[in-house]
Structures are given as C-alpha cells and as structure tokens.
Design an enzyme around this catalytic site. Structure first.
Site: not given
Ligand code: SAH
Length: 246
Positions: A83
C-alpha cells in the site's frame, strides 16, 4: 594542513560513492518521505513517527528498493501491491479516532486483513499492543513471515494464513480492525469481532459499483446496548477482497 585536506577529501569521496542499497541513507530518505506526507496533510505525530521508523525498503524486492520511499504502491508479486504510505498513514490516523484508541492513545488489539508483504503490520506494531494479520495467499504469508523476522517491532505480530473474511475469533475482540483489500460487503465476522468502543476501517466497493470508498464503522456502546455507526469517506483504490485461500 595537507593531512587534514587528505582526510577531508577521503571523507568526501566516501560520501559520494554510490549508496549500497539504501543502507545508511535510508533514515534520511524516510524522514523526507514523512515530511512530504506531513505537508500533504498527515498530521498525527504518532503515525508520522511510526512511518519514519519502519524501513519500507525491507518489504519490497531489492530492484524496487530505490522507489520504496516514494508515495506509491509497488508490486509484491502474485498480482498484489504494497500500500501507498499516505494511505497507510491515513487509515491508521482514522483508527486513532476510535473510542478505545482515543482513550488509550494506542491502537490496542489490532486485526489486519491482507498482510501482503507485512509492511503495514510492522507500522501497526509500532502503535499497538498486539497485531493479528491475515493473508489468503500462502506465498505472501510466507514472504511476510520472512520480512517481519528480519525487523524488530515493539508489539507482537501474529501472522495467520487464512480467509480474512472470517476474521480471527481466537484473537477477538479487537479495538482496531483494518482491511487492505476491498469487497462488496463488510463481512459479518469483522463486526462480530469488533470490541465495544472499537473502530474498523476498510475500503469497500462504492454504492452503484463504481470504484471504492473508505468505510469506517464504530462499535458504540450506550447504556449497555451496542450498535454500529457507519460513515463513508473518500475514494480509494485497493486490490479486491477475495474469498477462500490459495
Ligand atoms: N498490508 C499490505 C497490503 C497488501 S495488498 C501492505 O502492507 O502493503 C492486500 C492483500 O490482501 C493481498 O496480499 C491479498 O492477497 C490480501 N487479501 C485479499 N483478500 C483477502 C482475504 N479474504 N483474506 C486475507 N487476505 C486477503
């Protein structure tokens, strides 16, 4: 004195050699990123401090490390992204507006949905008592384990491989819940696991299905009766919240 000149020249040369990775310079680059975010309106000192502490470049591929302190999302593999720092900062600032967080001056017990590479979990750990972070893609769950093993965080982080739509009842209730992926609805488990006085912030598909907005839900307890108060905020862009694991 010639000798002093020599020493100074050597020191100058050392400063001018190409940086190895971001290494020693990263603190300065990070401080500049935080100053920029502050100029753009991010005001919460606690959040700014946490963003200047966590080494974002440790959470992306080394080829992208040079971009780690730009305010941009970057690929982390498997179609997912880390993010944007401004969005991480904005969402965490919103969490501090929750009743429990407001009272404690800390985020308390936190649940994050969507660990990705683990960056936001590390930022949350600077500001809370305990962080549970759930990821549905095994390779990313494992990547985050490695990334977080390499950094020291003040609060304990529990990484869970599973479907975040189900939350994590074993760790509930949570004072703060934050989602890094946006769905069409708010999974009922999140509301069930939100402590009285707790606050949830999540991207959600906007009414009408066009784009996403940030949604905030407070669990308000009045005269022993709990209710959920929902407010809607600005447009955002997150990866989709999916069901099941992979
Ligand atoms: N928090 C991260 C951003 C990750 S992007 C950061 O620090 O930058 C969002 C993430 O959500 C992805 O890895 C995706 O696989 C995950 N995601 C999507 N749907 C999800 C679900 N139902 N349960 C857990 N993770 C999920």
């Amino acid at each position: 004195m010639p000798q002093r000149h020599l020493r100074e020249a050597a020191a100058d040369a050392a400063r001018q050699t190409a940086p190895r990775g971001l290494g020693l310079d990263s603190e300065m680059v990070r401080r500049r990123m935080v100053q920029r975010l502050q100029r753009e309106g991010l005001a919460d000192e606690r959040v700014l401090q946490a963003l200047s502490t966590v080494q974002r470049h440790e959470f992306v591929d080394s080829a992208l490390a040079i971009q780690a302190y730009e305010d941009t999302s970057l690929p982390i593999g498997h179609g997912q992204t880390i993010s944007k720092p401004s969005v991480v900062g904005r969402m965490i600032s919103i969490l501090f507006g929750g009743a429990n967080a407001g009272q404690q001056g800390r985020l308390g017990r936190v649940m994050e949905i969507g660990t990705g590479c683990g960056y936001q979990a590390a930022v949350l750990a600077e500001l809370s008592k305990h962080v549970v972070s759930i990821e549905r893609l095994r390779p990313l769950h494992e990547k985050a384990q490695m990334n977080l093993a390499a950094v020291r965080t003040p609060a304990q982080i529990r990484l869970v491989y599973g479907d975040g739509r189900l939350g994590y009842s074993a760790g509930a209730p949570f004072d703060s819940i934050i989602a890094a992926a946006g769905g069409e609805d708010l999974p009922p488990a999140w509301l069930a696991q939100l402590a009285p006085g707790g606050r949830l912030v999540a991207p959600m598909v906007a009414p009408g299905g066009r784009g996403q907005i940030l949604v905030v839900v407070d669990h308000v307890l009045e005269a022993g009766v709990g209710r959920f108060v929902r407010t809607e905020h600005e447009a955002v862009l997150f990866v989709p919240l999916k069901s099941g694991v992979s």
